[in-house]
Design a protein around this motif. Sequence first.
Motif, short mmCIF file in Angstrom:
data_model
loop_
_atom_site.label_atom_id
_atom_site.label_comp_id
_atom_site.label_asym_id
_atom_site.label_seq_id
_atom_site.Cartn_x
_atom_site.Cartn_y
_atom_site.Cartn_z
N MET A 79 1.11 -0.65 0.05
CA MET A 79 0.16 -0.04 -0.05
C MET A 79 0.88 1.13 0.05
SD MET A 79 -2.54 0.90 2.52
CE MET A 79 -3.58 -0.89 3.20
N SER A 80 0.72 2.21 -0.78
CA SER A 80 1.75 3.49 -0.65
C SER A 80 1.22 4.21 0.20
CB SER A 80 0.93 4.61 -2.27
OG SER A 80 -0.28 5.12 -2.18
N ALA A 81 2.17 5.25 0.24
CA ALA A 81 1.90 5.93 1.96
C ALA A 81 0.82 7.19 1.83
CB ALA A 81 3.35 7.11 1.75
N THR A 82 0.91 7.21 0.42
CA THR A 82 -0.45 8.20 0.17
C THR A 82 -2.00 7.56 0.89
OG1 THR A 82 0.46 9.49 -1.00
CG2 THR A 82 -1.62 10.11 -0.82
N ALA A 83 -2.08 6.50 0.55
CA ALA A 83 -2.97 5.51 0.69
C ALA A 83 -3.15 5.42 2.16
CB ALA A 83 -3.25 4.11 -0.29
N THR A 84 -2.41 4.54 3.17
CA THR A 84 -2.26 4.21 4.21
C THR A 84 -2.41 5.92 5.26
OG1 THR A 84 -0.40 2.91 4.10
CG2 THR A 84 -0.84 3.81 5.99
N THR A 85 -1.89 7.00 5.08
CA THR A 85 -1.92 8.55 5.55
C THR A 85 -4.24 8.10 5.37
OG1 THR A 85 -0.17 9.12 5.14
CG2 THR A 85 -1.32 10.55 6.04
N SER A 118 -0.41 -4.01 7.47
CA SER A 118 1.02 -3.42 8.46
C SER A 118 1.40 -5.31 8.84
CB SER A 118 0.85 -2.83 9.56
OG SER A 118 0.51 -1.35 8.32
#
Length: 200
Positions: A1-7, A49
């Motif tokens: 999962m990308s950092a943007t999607a996670t945020t 995660s």
Amino acid sequence: MSATATTVIESAAFVLALGYVLLSIRQIVWAWPLMIVSSVLYGVLFYASKLYGQAALQGMFVAIAVYGWWQWQRRGAGELPLVVRGLQRSQQLLVVAAWIALTAALAVAMTRLTDAASPWLDAFTTAGSLVAQTLTARKLTEAWPGWLVVNGVSVALFVQQLLWTTALLYGVFVVLSAVGWWQWRRAAHAARPVAARGAA
């Protein structure tokens, strides 16, 4: 999962979960739909995660939230609404024993069957959350000290996984758990005459 999607997912789940806790402290039934959506979002986040116990827990939370939603608005012929109350000492000990047994079983399973990042911490918070959420659905005051312990340990778990927004949320939950415990103990005390009249 990308950092943007996670945020994005983490932020949305944060807001919904906070709303759930605030509404549940005040015994407002709309806490439960917020819990359902928040649980779905956290399930996606935790699976990505490698917190498999926490991810599976969110699915169980959805089921318990549906049950809690029904319990909190249930009305029947001659039936009093569900009121806040506490458990007897023997029942409290059974709850603690169930938490310990479920923690051990989940930890062993995750250690043997998955690549879980923190199997024992994950198992402890997963088992405790199931216990506390079920107690919340039944409006039992023991839910809140359970949440206090779970949320405190969860802060360490999420810091390990660099889920900073979620760690912050659970730090706030520690404080709100103490507030909820105090509020529900007052409500249970006030509800005793109502329960006594219902039993008469």
